[in-house]
Enzyme design. Structure first.
Site, PDB file in Angstrom:
ATOM      1  N   MET E   1       0.813  -1.214   0.000  1.00  0.00           N
ATOM      2  CA  MET E   1       0.000   0.000   0.000  1.00  0.00           C
ATOM      3  C   MET E   1       0.841   1.256   0.000  1.00  0.00           C
ATOM      4  SD  MET E   1      -2.055  -1.779   2.916  1.00  0.00           S
ATOM      5  CE  MET E   1      -3.066  -3.220   2.565  1.00  0.00           C
ATOM      6  N   PRO E   2       1.759   1.348  -0.937  1.00  0.00           N
ATOM      7  CA  PRO E   2       2.643   2.524  -0.882  1.00  0.00           C
ATOM      8  C   PRO E   2       1.934   3.812  -1.311  1.00  0.00           C
ATOM      9  CG  PRO E   2       3.652   0.720  -2.115  1.00  0.00           C
ATOM     10  CD  PRO E   2       2.213   0.374  -1.936  1.00  0.00           C
TER      11      PRO E   2
END
Lengths: 74, 74, 74, 74, 74, 74
Positions: E1-2
């Site tokens: 989930m960058p």
């Protein structure tokens, strides 16, 4: 003079991966925008999974659920 | 109502230096923009040298190289 | 290699004021932390007063109220 | 696809409080802007009280002063 | 989930360049960290050259000086 | 003394929606963390859909695709 901030969860990012992120992000703005690497900063923030939420839930909880079911990457 | 964020590498910033950064940054917006100090926030982020890159390299590596050659400050 | 971000409301910040903020913030980290100005970035964000809130209210509304009453700075 | 960043001082925020912040912030953009929770990120940063300043002073110092005088919350 | 934030000066970044930055930054975290592209955000901020400082000066001024002397990229 | 930053795409966020975001985010930290609203900042950033990417693509492109197919919200 780009400034690039990469936020990821703190799930064991290795030093080699940090080097690859810094190298790759710098190359990206050098290649695409013709920026100078000498004035390109990359800052990586590693965020505890308790402190990152998506879809109402902490990533910690999502990881726990994923470990008990067939799961994709995230 | 300014918000000032100062990001530096985590190389032994002392409490006195933090106080000086907070005082100085607040004075800056008070003096230049006539802002109220009571609604001026200063947040200091200390970033690990492994997580900060410049010129393709981690600061950790740049510091190591600098320690073996005559070097300037950064 | 500091990175300094100054967020203020977009209420007519002049070019001279921007120069003063950049100069002053750079001097601060040079003086306090002995950083190199050549690798010190200052980025100023001017935020619309509709988009900044404090004490439940938009700054736009706070300014409107202040203009009809004796008011301090902020 | 909102991204919400909540910065608070690191004064014992519990896991239940983090869950409540993530849930509440996500509900807010779902309710107000009709966003999808599945693409809403919430990131909580806990900042050391030495590193947060307001009114020229570190929060650490403000807390110390408040503990010796009748004080409000902040 | 960058979450990846790329800040550059607003000097005519084209739509094709924005697409290349988004694609390249997403590929970077997919390749290096095995993240899912579906939960990777890239946000590009274009900052006015009056609002970005380096080495005590606005980039606007640095560009003006560079246009009258033999200059490198930045 | 919380600082809350809400980044959303610039797709016609109304003033009433901004007020609701500011009010709701402030109430959240007041209710959950017992913070003072007078020292709670909320800053809303509206990001052009060309400048926000998810899943390798600009939101602009995702919106275009969604308008020609049955689509969910995001």
């Amino acid at each position: 003079m780009p400034y690039i901030n990469i936020k990821v969860t703190d799930e064991g990012v290795t030093n080699e991966q940090k080097q690859a992120l810094i190298k790759g992000a710098t190359e990206l703005v050098v290649d695409v925008l013709n920026k100078s690497p000498q004035t390109t900063f990359v800052v990586i923030d590693e965020v505890n999974t308790d402190n990152w939420g998506i879809g109402f839930d902490q990533v910690t909880e999502l990881r726990r659920q994923a470990s008990t079911t067939p799961a994709g990457k995230s």
